[in-house]
Design an enzyme around this catalytic site. Sequence first.
Site, short mmCIF file in Angstrom:
data_model
loop_
_atom_site.label_atom_id
_atom_site.label_comp_id
_atom_site.label_asym_id
_atom_site.label_seq_id
_atom_site.Cartn_x
_atom_site.Cartn_y
_atom_site.Cartn_z
N HIS A 119 -4.76 1.86 7.09
CA HIS A 119 -3.38 2.37 7.24
C HIS A 119 -3.13 3.53 6.27
CE1 HIS A 119 1.17 1.55 7.57
NE2 HIS A 119 1.07 2.39 6.55
N GLU A 120 -3.53 3.33 5.00
CA GLU A 120 -3.25 4.36 3.98
C GLU A 120 -4.12 5.60 4.17
OE1 GLU A 120 -0.58 3.87 2.53
OE2 GLU A 120 -0.44 1.71 2.86
N GLN A 159 3.32 10.12 0.80
CA GLN A 159 4.60 9.42 0.93
C GLN A 159 5.54 9.68 -0.25
OE1 GLN A 159 2.52 5.50 1.95
NE2 GLN A 159 4.43 5.35 3.11
N CYS A 173 5.74 0.19 7.41
CA CYS A 173 5.39 1.33 6.56
C CYS A 173 6.61 1.68 5.73
CB CYS A 173 4.98 2.50 7.44
SG CYS A 173 4.54 3.97 6.51
N LEU A 174 6.42 1.92 4.44
CA LEU A 174 7.56 2.25 3.57
C LEU A 174 8.24 3.55 4.01
CD1 LEU A 174 6.13 1.28 0.05
CD2 LEU A 174 7.74 -0.01 1.46
N HIS A 206 -2.56 7.92 6.52
CA HIS A 206 -1.51 8.77 5.93
C HIS A 206 -2.09 10.08 5.39
CE1 HIS A 206 2.27 6.59 5.99
NE2 HIS A 206 1.71 5.48 5.54
N GLY A 236 0.85 -1.19 0.00
CA GLY A 236 0.00 0.00 0.00
C GLY A 236 0.88 1.23 0.00
NI NI Z 1 2.52 3.55 5.60
#
Ligand code: NI
Length: 148
Positions: free
Chosen positions: A131-132, A51, A89-90, A135, A46
């Site tokens: 989660h996304e 990000q 998380c990236l 963000h 995701g």
């Molecule tokens: Ni994330």
Amino acid sequence: MAIVDILEYPHPVLRQKSEIVTQFDDGLTSLIVDMFDTMDSMKGIGLAAPQVGVLQQIIIISFESQSFELINPKILEFSGKRDIQEEGCLSMPEVHVDVVRHNTIKVRAQKRDGKSIEFESDGMIARIIQHEVDHLDGILITDKGLPK
Ligand code: NI
């Protein structure tokens, strides 16, 4: 098609709120394509536009056989039991925290052509969407993580 840089914590953009998308044009499509290329290159499941430094309400999900984008996503209902699972998380490499999420959600969003969709989701996909969507509000997993 391009792989772009992923912003990492504590980059301040990750703490800002994203704007509603109003232009459903070629620029939006190429941003989504770049986001998929970038996420795939990191083997992510995701990714949210902030990000990659774009404060717009766009998220992408790719899990098992499902790959899709959600623009201006809104979670209308949270239901089902809540469960705990470890998330990464990236934007926070090396960080893994247990996060409580609802198992089932009802979502309204738009596709890249502006078409509105509404659907129910559960399990891992519902977790990724939650989660996304966080963000887009500047919320990171460490804000929600349970103490180990
Ligand atoms: Ni994330």
